[in-house]
Design a protein around this motif. Structure first.
Motif, PDB file in Angstrom:
ATOM      1  N   TYR A   1       0.838  -1.194   0.000  1.00  0.00           N
ATOM      2  CA  TYR A   1       0.000   0.000   0.000  1.00  0.00           C
ATOM      3  C   TYR A   1       0.883   1.257   0.000  1.00  0.00           C
ATOM      4  N   ARG A   2       1.874   1.257   0.860  1.00  0.00           N
ATOM      5  CA  ARG A   2       2.751   2.431   0.993  1.00  0.00           C
ATOM      6  C   ARG A   2       3.529   2.693  -0.292  1.00  0.00           C
ATOM      7  N   ALA A   3       4.024   1.642  -0.953  1.00  0.00           N
ATOM      8  CA  ALA A   3       4.740   1.814  -2.216  1.00  0.00           C
ATOM      9  C   ALA A   3       3.824   2.449  -3.261  1.00  0.00           C
ATOM     10  N   GLY A   4       2.596   1.964  -3.345  1.00  0.00           N
ATOM     11  CA  GLY A   4       1.637   2.545  -4.282  1.00  0.00           C
ATOM     12  C   GLY A   4       1.303   3.981  -3.920  1.00  0.00           C
ATOM     13  N   TYR A   5       1.154   4.230  -2.616  1.00  0.00           N
ATOM     14  CA  TYR A   5       0.827   5.577  -2.159  1.00  0.00           C
ATOM     15  C   TYR A   5       1.935   6.565  -2.534  1.00  0.00           C
ATOM     16  N   LEU A   6       3.174   6.194  -2.303  1.00  0.00           N
ATOM     17  CA  LEU A   6       4.285   7.098  -2.604  1.00  0.00           C
ATOM     18  C   LEU A   6       4.384   7.390  -4.101  1.00  0.00           C
ATOM     19  N   LYS A   7       4.121   6.379  -4.922  1.00  0.00           N
ATOM     20  CA  LYS A   7       4.122   6.603  -6.359  1.00  0.00           C
ATOM     21  C   LYS A   7       2.970   7.534  -6.750  1.00  0.00           C
ATOM     22  N   GLY A   8       1.777   7.264  -6.221  1.00  0.00           N
ATOM     23  CA  GLY A   8       0.622   8.114  -6.512  1.00  0.00           C
ATOM     24  C   GLY A   8       0.819   9.529  -6.011  1.00  0.00           C
ATOM     25  N   ARG A   9       1.437   9.650  -4.853  1.00  0.00           N
ATOM     26  CA  ARG A   9       1.708  10.972  -4.272  1.00  0.00           C
ATOM     27  C   ARG A   9       2.689  11.753  -5.130  1.00  0.00           C
ATOM     28  N   PHE A  10       3.695  11.053  -5.663  1.00  0.00           N
ATOM     29  CA  PHE A  10       4.651  11.694  -6.553  1.00  0.00           C
ATOM     30  C   PHE A  10       3.932  12.207  -7.802  1.00  0.00           C
ATOM     31  N   ASP A  11       3.055  11.372  -8.355  1.00  0.00           N
ATOM     32  CA  ASP A  11       2.290  11.783  -9.537  1.00  0.00           C
ATOM     33  C   ASP A  11       1.396  12.981  -9.221  1.00  0.00           C
ATOM     34  N   TYR A  12       0.774  12.962  -8.044  1.00  0.00           N
ATOM     35  CA  TYR A  12      -0.110  14.054  -7.623  1.00  0.00           C
ATOM     36  C   TYR A  12       0.666  15.361  -7.499  1.00  0.00           C
ATOM     37  N   CYS A  13       1.855  15.289  -6.938  1.00  0.00           N
ATOM     38  CA  CYS A  13       2.627  16.498  -6.664  1.00  0.00           C
ATOM     39  C   CYS A  13       3.481  16.959  -7.847  1.00  0.00           C
ATOM     40  N   ALA A  14       3.691  16.092  -8.834  1.00  0.00           N
ATOM     41  CA  ALA A  14       4.532  16.458  -9.974  1.00  0.00           C
ATOM     42  C   ALA A  14       3.955  17.687 -10.680  1.00  0.00           C
ATOM     43  N   GLY A  15       4.741  18.725 -10.720  1.00  0.00           N
ATOM     44  CA  GLY A  15       4.335  19.930 -11.429  1.00  0.00           C
ATOM     45  C   GLY A  15       3.407  20.848 -10.659  1.00  0.00           C
ATOM     46  N   LYS A  16       2.992  20.468  -9.456  1.00  0.00           N
ATOM     47  CA  LYS A  16       2.114  21.346  -8.676  1.00  0.00           C
ATOM     48  C   LYS A  16       2.931  22.456  -8.050  1.00  0.00           C
ATOM     49  N   GLN A  17       2.417  23.670  -8.162  1.00  0.00           N
ATOM     50  CA  GLN A  17       3.074  24.813  -7.534  1.00  0.00           C
ATOM     51  C   GLN A  17       2.379  25.174  -6.228  1.00  0.00           C
ATOM     52  N   ALA A  18       1.061  25.032  -6.198  1.00  0.00           N
ATOM     53  CA  ALA A  18       0.298  25.367  -4.995  1.00  0.00           C
ATOM     54  C   ALA A  18      -0.988  24.567  -5.003  1.00  0.00           C
ATOM     55  N   VAL A  19      -1.509  24.324  -3.838  1.00  0.00           N
ATOM     56  CA  VAL A  19      -2.792  23.646  -3.706  1.00  0.00           C
ATOM     57  C   VAL A  19      -3.789  24.677  -3.218  1.00  0.00           C
ATOM     58  N   GLY A  20      -4.888  24.807  -3.899  1.00  0.00           N
ATOM     59  CA  GLY A  20      -5.922  25.741  -3.484  1.00  0.00           C
ATOM     60  C   GLY A  20      -7.279  25.106  -3.627  1.00  0.00           C
ATOM     61  N   THR A  21      -8.240  25.597  -2.898  1.00  0.00           N
ATOM     62  CA  THR A  21      -9.597  25.102  -3.021  1.00  0.00           C
ATOM     63  C   THR A  21     -10.520  26.290  -3.201  1.00  0.00           C
ATOM     64  N   VAL A  22     -11.716  26.022  -3.664  1.00  0.00           N
ATOM     65  CA  VAL A  22     -12.697  27.090  -3.826  1.00  0.00           C
ATOM     66  C   VAL A  22     -13.064  27.670  -2.463  1.00  0.00           C
ATOM     67  N   ILE A  23     -13.237  26.809  -1.484  1.00  0.00           N
ATOM     68  CA  ILE A  23     -13.643  27.256  -0.156  1.00  0.00           C
ATOM     69  C   ILE A  23     -12.510  27.986   0.546  1.00  0.00           C
ATOM     70  N   ASN A  24     -11.308  27.473   0.429  1.00  0.00           N
ATOM     71  CA  ASN A  24     -10.163  28.063   1.118  1.00  0.00           C
ATOM     72  C   ASN A  24      -8.997  28.187   0.144  1.00  0.00           C
ATOM     73  N   PRO A  25      -8.923  29.311  -0.592  1.00  0.00           N
ATOM     74  CA  PRO A  25      -7.850  29.455  -1.566  1.00  0.00           C
ATOM     75  C   PRO A  25      -6.466  29.456  -0.929  1.00  0.00           C
ATOM     76  N   GLY A  26      -6.364  29.682   0.357  1.00  0.00           N
ATOM     77  CA  GLY A  26      -5.083  29.684   1.044  1.00  0.00           C
ATOM     78  C   GLY A  26      -4.721  28.333   1.630  1.00  0.00           C
ATOM     79  N   TYR A  27      -5.339  27.261   1.145  1.00  0.00           N
ATOM     80  CA  TYR A  27      -5.057  25.918   1.660  1.00  0.00           C
ATOM     81  C   TYR A  27      -3.563  25.642   1.554  1.00  0.00           C
ATOM     82  N   PRO A  28      -2.954  25.073   2.578  1.00  0.00           N
ATOM     83  CA  PRO A  28      -1.498  24.889   2.556  1.00  0.00           C
ATOM     84  C   PRO A  28      -1.056  23.959   1.437  1.00  0.00           C
ATOM     85  N   ASP A  29       0.087  24.266   0.859  1.00  0.00           N
ATOM     86  CA  ASP A  29       0.643  23.447  -0.205  1.00  0.00           C
ATOM     87  C   ASP A  29       1.303  22.232   0.430  1.00  0.00           C
ATOM     88  N   ASP A  30       0.684  21.082   0.285  1.00  0.00           N
ATOM     89  CA  ASP A  30       1.208  19.874   0.919  1.00  0.00           C
ATOM     90  C   ASP A  30       2.134  19.077   0.012  1.00  0.00           C
TER      91      ASP A  30
END
Length: 114
Positions: free
Chosen positions: A68-97
């Motif tokens: 599970y953890r190996a898959g999670y780390l790969k998926g997390r890498f894909d999720y974060c690849a190229g992301k500069q910031a994380v924002g939401t409609v409700i909270n545009p200042g959501y922390p960049d994780d």
């Protein structure tokens, strides 16, 4: 009236989408596809399950958790690849994780939940 109808339709659509992902996750757990479940959670930006939570879904061994953890780390890498910031409609200042300098865990994961 039209606005109320639109909000109701949006609520139904969100509930339907949530049900689909839950069924998908349940199917992966039922078929003991722990690496795929981890990859799905990582790709969606969900928090990582710990060994106890994975055990509640049927993954009881250390090997299940490592898969599970190996898959999670790969998926997390894909999720974060190229992301500069994380924002939401409700909270545009959501922390960049996805920043490397966060120390909560891998890829700066904060307690997002899902």
């Amino acid at each position: 009236m039209a606005r109320l109808l639109g909000l109701c339709l949006l609520g139904v659509a969100l509930a339907f989408l949530g049900a689909c992902s839950s069924q998908y996750e349940a199917g992966l757990a039922k078929n003991k596809q722990w690496e795929e479940l981890g990859a799905y959670h990582g790709e969606q930006g969900y928090r990582e399950l710990n060994e106890i939570d994975l055990g509640k879904r049927g993954g009881f061994s250390e090997i299940d958790y490592e898969n599970y953890r190996a898959g999670y780390l790969k998926g997390r890498f894909d999720y974060c690849a190229g992301k500069q910031a994380v924002g939401t409609v409700i909270n545009p200042g959501y922390p960049d994780d996805c920043q490397d300098n966060q120390s909560s865990s891998s890829y700066g994961l904060v307690e997002r939940g899902y």
